[in-house]
Design an enzyme around this catalytic site. Sequence first.
Site, PDB file in Angstrom:
ATOM      1  N   ASP A   1       0.810  -1.223   0.000  1.00  9.70           N
ATOM      2  CA  ASP A   1       0.000   0.000   0.000  1.00  9.70           C
ATOM      3  C   ASP A   1       0.842   1.270   0.000  1.00  9.70           C
ATOM      4  O   ASP A   1       0.447   2.294   0.549  1.00  9.70           O
ATOM      5  CB  ASP A   1      -0.975   0.014   1.197  1.00  9.70           C
ATOM      6  CG  ASP A   1      -1.888  -1.195   1.181  1.00  9.70           C
ATOM      7  OD1 ASP A   1      -2.255  -1.643   0.083  1.00  9.70           O
ATOM      8  OD2 ASP A   1      -2.226  -1.695   2.269  1.00  9.70           O
TER       9      ASP A   1
ATOM     10  N   LYS B   1       1.881   1.908  -5.165  1.00  5.35           N
ATOM     11  CA  LYS B   1       2.440   1.298  -6.388  1.00  5.35           C
ATOM     12  C   LYS B   1       1.523   1.549  -7.583  1.00  5.35           C
ATOM     13  O   LYS B   1       1.992   1.854  -8.680  1.00  5.35           O
ATOM     14  CB  LYS B   1       2.627  -0.220  -6.182  1.00  5.35           C
ATOM     15  CG  LYS B   1       3.638  -0.562  -5.092  1.00  5.35           C
ATOM     16  CD  LYS B   1       3.727  -2.058  -4.860  1.00  5.35           C
ATOM     17  CE  LYS B   1       2.493  -2.666  -4.244  1.00  5.35           C
ATOM     18  NZ  LYS B   1       2.192  -2.225  -2.875  1.00  5.35           N
TER      19      LYS B   1
ATOM     20  N   GLY C   1      -4.377  -4.501  -3.786  1.00  4.14           N
ATOM     21  CA  GLY C   1      -5.392  -3.483  -4.041  1.00  4.14           C
ATOM     22  C   GLY C   1      -4.672  -2.227  -4.465  1.00  4.14           C
ATOM     23  O   GLY C   1      -3.998  -1.597  -3.660  1.00  4.14           O
ATOM     24  N   HIS C   2      -4.739  -1.915  -5.738  1.00  2.00           N
ATOM     25  CA  HIS C   2      -4.007  -0.774  -6.276  1.00  2.00           C
ATOM     26  C   HIS C   2      -5.006   0.284  -6.755  1.00  2.00           C
ATOM     27  O   HIS C   2      -5.830   0.006  -7.621  1.00  2.00           O
ATOM     28  CB  HIS C   2      -3.093  -1.218  -7.425  1.00  2.00           C
ATOM     29  CG  HIS C   2      -2.045  -2.207  -6.986  1.00  2.00           C
ATOM     30  ND1 HIS C   2      -1.172  -2.810  -7.851  1.00  2.00           N
ATOM     31  CD2 HIS C   2      -1.737  -2.690  -5.763  1.00  2.00           C
ATOM     32  CE1 HIS C   2      -0.363  -3.627  -7.169  1.00  2.00           C
ATOM     33  NE2 HIS C   2      -0.701  -3.566  -5.903  1.00  2.00           N
TER      34      HIS C   2
ATOM     35  N   GLN D   1       2.052  -6.214  -3.043  1.00  2.00           N
ATOM     36  CA  GLN D   1       2.536  -6.320  -1.657  1.00  2.00           C
ATOM     37  C   GLN D   1       3.826  -5.497  -1.488  1.00  2.00           C
ATOM     38  O   GLN D   1       4.022  -4.533  -2.199  1.00  2.00           O
ATOM     39  CB  GLN D   1       2.735  -7.790  -1.235  1.00  2.00           C
ATOM     40  CG  GLN D   1       1.424  -8.561  -1.080  1.00  2.00           C
ATOM     41  CD  GLN D   1       0.858  -9.064  -2.390  1.00  2.00           C
ATOM     42  OE1 GLN D   1       1.525  -9.711  -3.169  1.00  2.00           O
ATOM     43  NE2 GLN D   1      -0.398  -8.769  -2.660  1.00  2.00           N
TER      44      GLN D   1
HETATM   45  P1  GDP Z   1      -0.642   0.145  -3.566  1.00  2.00           P
HETATM   46  O1  GDP Z   1      -1.251  -1.097  -3.022  1.00  2.00           O
HETATM   47  O2  GDP Z   1       0.811   0.245  -3.307  1.00  2.00           O
HETATM   48  O3  GDP Z   1      -0.987   0.397  -5.003  1.00  2.00           O
HETATM   49  O4  GDP Z   1      -1.302   1.356  -2.747  1.00  2.00           O
HETATM   50  P2  GDP Z   1      -2.872   1.541  -2.461  1.00  2.00           P
HETATM   51  O5  GDP Z   1      -3.522   2.011  -3.702  1.00  2.00           O
HETATM   52  O6  GDP Z   1      -3.428   0.339  -1.780  1.00  2.00           O
HETATM   53  O7  GDP Z   1      -2.823   2.653  -1.336  1.00  2.00           O
HETATM   54  C1  GDP Z   1      -2.280   3.907  -1.591  1.00  2.00           C
HETATM   55  C2  GDP Z   1      -3.394   4.961  -1.384  1.00  2.00           C
HETATM   56  O8  GDP Z   1      -2.820   6.235  -1.299  1.00  2.00           O
HETATM   57  C3  GDP Z   1      -4.381   5.017  -2.522  1.00  2.00           C
HETATM   58  O9  GDP Z   1      -5.637   5.353  -2.022  1.00  2.00           O
HETATM   59  C4  GDP Z   1      -3.831   6.131  -3.412  1.00  2.00           C
HETATM   60  O10 GDP Z   1      -4.845   6.776  -4.150  1.00  2.00           O
HETATM   61  C5  GDP Z   1      -3.266   7.054  -2.375  1.00  2.00           C
HETATM   62  N1  GDP Z   1      -2.083   7.812  -2.795  1.00  2.00           N
HETATM   63  C6  GDP Z   1      -1.078   7.446  -3.632  1.00  2.00           C
HETATM   64  N2  GDP Z   1      -0.119   8.400  -3.686  1.00  2.00           N
HETATM   65  C7  GDP Z   1      -0.520   9.365  -2.841  1.00  2.00           C
HETATM   66  C8  GDP Z   1       0.052  10.621  -2.431  1.00  2.00           C
HETATM   67  O11 GDP Z   1       1.146  10.994  -2.834  1.00  2.00           O
HETATM   68  N3  GDP Z   1      -0.653  11.345  -1.522  1.00  2.00           N
HETATM   69  C9  GDP Z   1      -1.847  10.953  -1.019  1.00  2.00           C
HETATM   70  N4  GDP Z   1      -2.461  11.723  -0.146  1.00  2.00           N
HETATM   71  N5  GDP Z   1      -2.415   9.782  -1.398  1.00  2.00           N
HETATM   72  C10 GDP Z   1      -1.758   9.011  -2.281  1.00  2.00           C
HETATM   73  P1  IMO Z   2      -0.829  -4.278  -2.178  1.00  2.00           P
HETATM   74  O1  IMO Z   2      -0.381  -4.836  -3.500  1.00  2.00           O
HETATM   75  C1  IMO Z   2      -0.916  -4.665   2.144  1.00  2.00           C
HETATM   76  C2  IMO Z   2      -1.038  -8.726   3.764  1.00  2.00           C
HETATM   77  C3  IMO Z   2      -2.289  -9.161   4.487  1.00  2.00           C
HETATM   78  C4  IMO Z   2      -1.685 -10.103   5.518  1.00  2.00           C
HETATM   79  C5  IMO Z   2      -0.569 -10.788   4.732  1.00  2.00           C
HETATM   80  C6  IMO Z   2      -0.932 -12.144   4.163  1.00  2.00           C
HETATM   81  O2  IMO Z   2      -2.118  -3.555  -2.233  1.00  2.00           O
HETATM   82  O3  IMO Z   2       0.266  -3.500  -1.539  1.00  2.00           O
HETATM   83  P2  IMO Z   2      -2.414 -12.876   2.090  1.00  2.00           P
HETATM   84  O4  IMO Z   2      -3.868 -12.681   1.809  1.00  2.00           O
HETATM   85  O5  IMO Z   2      -1.522 -12.310   1.045  1.00  2.00           O
HETATM   86  O6  IMO Z   2      -2.068 -14.298   2.426  1.00  2.00           O
HETATM   87  O7  IMO Z   2      -2.151 -12.042   3.447  1.00  2.00           O
HETATM   88  O8  IMO Z   2      -0.253  -9.893   3.679  1.00  2.00           O
HETATM   89  N1  IMO Z   2      -1.242  -8.224   2.395  1.00  2.00           N
HETATM   90  C7  IMO Z   2      -1.161  -6.935   2.057  1.00  2.00           C
HETATM   91  N2  IMO Z   2      -0.975  -5.831   2.812  1.00  2.00           N
HETATM   92  N3  IMO Z   2      -1.004  -4.561   0.810  1.00  2.00           N
HETATM   93  C8  IMO Z   2      -1.161  -5.644   0.041  1.00  2.00           C
HETATM   94  O9  IMO Z   2      -1.123  -5.598  -1.310  1.00  2.00           O
HETATM   95  C9  IMO Z   2      -1.286  -6.912   0.656  1.00  2.00           C
HETATM   96  N4  IMO Z   2      -1.472  -8.159   0.204  1.00  2.00           N
HETATM   97  C10 IMO Z   2      -1.426  -8.955   1.278  1.00  2.00           C
HETATM   98  O10 IMO Z   2      -2.944  -8.083   5.093  1.00  2.00           O
HETATM   99  O11 IMO Z   2      -1.090  -9.363   6.558  1.00  2.00           O
HETATM  100 MG    MG Z   3      -2.841  -1.691  -1.836  1.00  2.00          MG
END
Ligand code: GDP
Ligand code: IMO
Ligand code: MG
Length: 432
Positions: A13, A16, A40-41, A226
């Site tokens: 999170d 990415k 979850g991206h 991840q």
């Molecule tokens: P990922 O799993 O690495 O793709 O990250 P996620 O999408 O799960 O979580 C990142 C969250 O932060 C998302 O809701 C993005 O829209 C948000 N986000 C990404 N870059 C920035 C930033 O520079 N500032 C803020 N405030 N939010 C951001």
């Molecule tokens: P993105 O790509 C954050 C965490 C779960 C749990 C552990 C194992 O959005 O960054 P799993 O279901 O993979 O066996 O769970 O890994 N986890 C993540 N945490 N971002 C993710 O993906 C994750 N994918 C799995 O919360 O702790």
């Molecule tokens: Mg994510």
Amino acid sequence: MTNVAVIGSQWGDEGKGKIVDWLSERADIVVRFQGGHNAGHTLVIDGVSYKLSLLPSGVVRPGKMAVIGNGVVLDPHALTAEIDRLAEQGVTVTPENLRIADNATLILSLHRELDALREDSATASGSRIGTTRRGIGPAYEDKVGRRAVRLMDLANLGTLPAKIDRILTHHNALRRGLGQPEIAPETIMEELRSVADRILPFRETVWRLLDSERRKGSRILFEGAQGTMLDVDHGTYPFVTSSNTVSGQAAAGSGLGPGAIGYVLGITKAYTTRVGEGPFPTEQDNEVGRFLGERGHEFGTVTGRKRRCGWFDAVLVRQAVAVNGITGIALTKLDVLDGLDEIRICTGYRLDGTLIDYLPASQGAQARLEPVYETLPGWQGSTVGARSWADLPAQAVKYVRHVEELIGAPVAMLSTSPEREDTILVTDPFQD
Ligand code: GDP
Ligand code: IMO
Ligand code: MG
């Protein structure tokens, strides 16, 4: 020709999706190489938000090829549901713009059930991982246990009964032990038959496709899911996911040699979050953590769970720089720190009274770590939506420079909001 691998340098999170989406303008092909729909991206383009779990983030850009590599575990139902959801948002996904490795492992309903059964029964014993309950771990177990059903198997339904017998011998034994009813072979057969026609058109000999594209000079963007601390070898084991999330996996999980990965871009949040159980030395279960969580909207994309929040941990990221061979980082969510009087950064740990500068591998040692902090002054101005260095308050620039120094890698990109264009490019990772 440089290709770029995008890797999470913390516990996932980090942002990415946003960075892959931004970079995909410069790429021809975007490849997922590990994980599954546990990811979850989130991408935000002109105020519209797209949430991707299984599909590579490049899929929203017209004219780009999205590829799901052999290293991914693929839930056919999750795939079709995600394609349908995107169609409602006007994004068309067809075999024209999505290819899936025919040797990718399938996630079946029995994997999802087992994941949930284990999580539920582990609550009392304190061994709960806090997984996403998507069946990721059980599916990878079957892959390395050599009893998985793979995408290409659906093309030859006649071969399935023997494979189903094999996988059920294992799973029904487990289910008996857990007091669950056994699964009949016909149930799995029907499950697979019902999705075969819909997903087979996407199948591809991905290693060949990527090899030939590479020879043509196409630019490949590898999209990690991840993060490094969730890597099954390098992370906070056993509180990890079940795949290798580090950059080396981009090659094995897509079918190219390691030389195909030119630039490794580590995506790094300006503070730290984690979802699920496990050690988190800089966690702030207090006002600071609540501030970061609210300002940063730290709720899981996949499960909606609240993310645990804490200060930036330079020790972890320095380690991620080493194990991934990170060339440069994209620092995200700097804006979330706006307005704080003081900002802390963890620069080392105390373990049983001794100062150490790395994350030890032992579960027990990880649980006993006490963070050692440096305190920096915050800044009062806003960085939200900044699109050039000149827009950043001086103290914010100092914070960024200090992070670079502590982790031993330069900032190549800086993100200042969820919006695609609120991004500062310092060094183009695709530049040869
Ligand atoms: P990922 O799993 O690495 O793709 O990250 P996620 O999408 O799960 O979580 C990142 C969250 O932060 C998302 O809701 C993005 O829209 C948000 N986000 C990404 N870059 C920035 C930033 O520079 N500032 C803020 N405030 N939010 C951001
Ligand atoms: P993105 O790509 C954050 C965490 C779960 C749990 C552990 C194992 O959005 O960054 P799993 O279901 O993979 O066996 O769970 O890994 N986890 C993540 N945490 N971002 C993710 O993906 C994750 N994918 C799995 O919360 O702790
Ligand atoms: Mg994510």
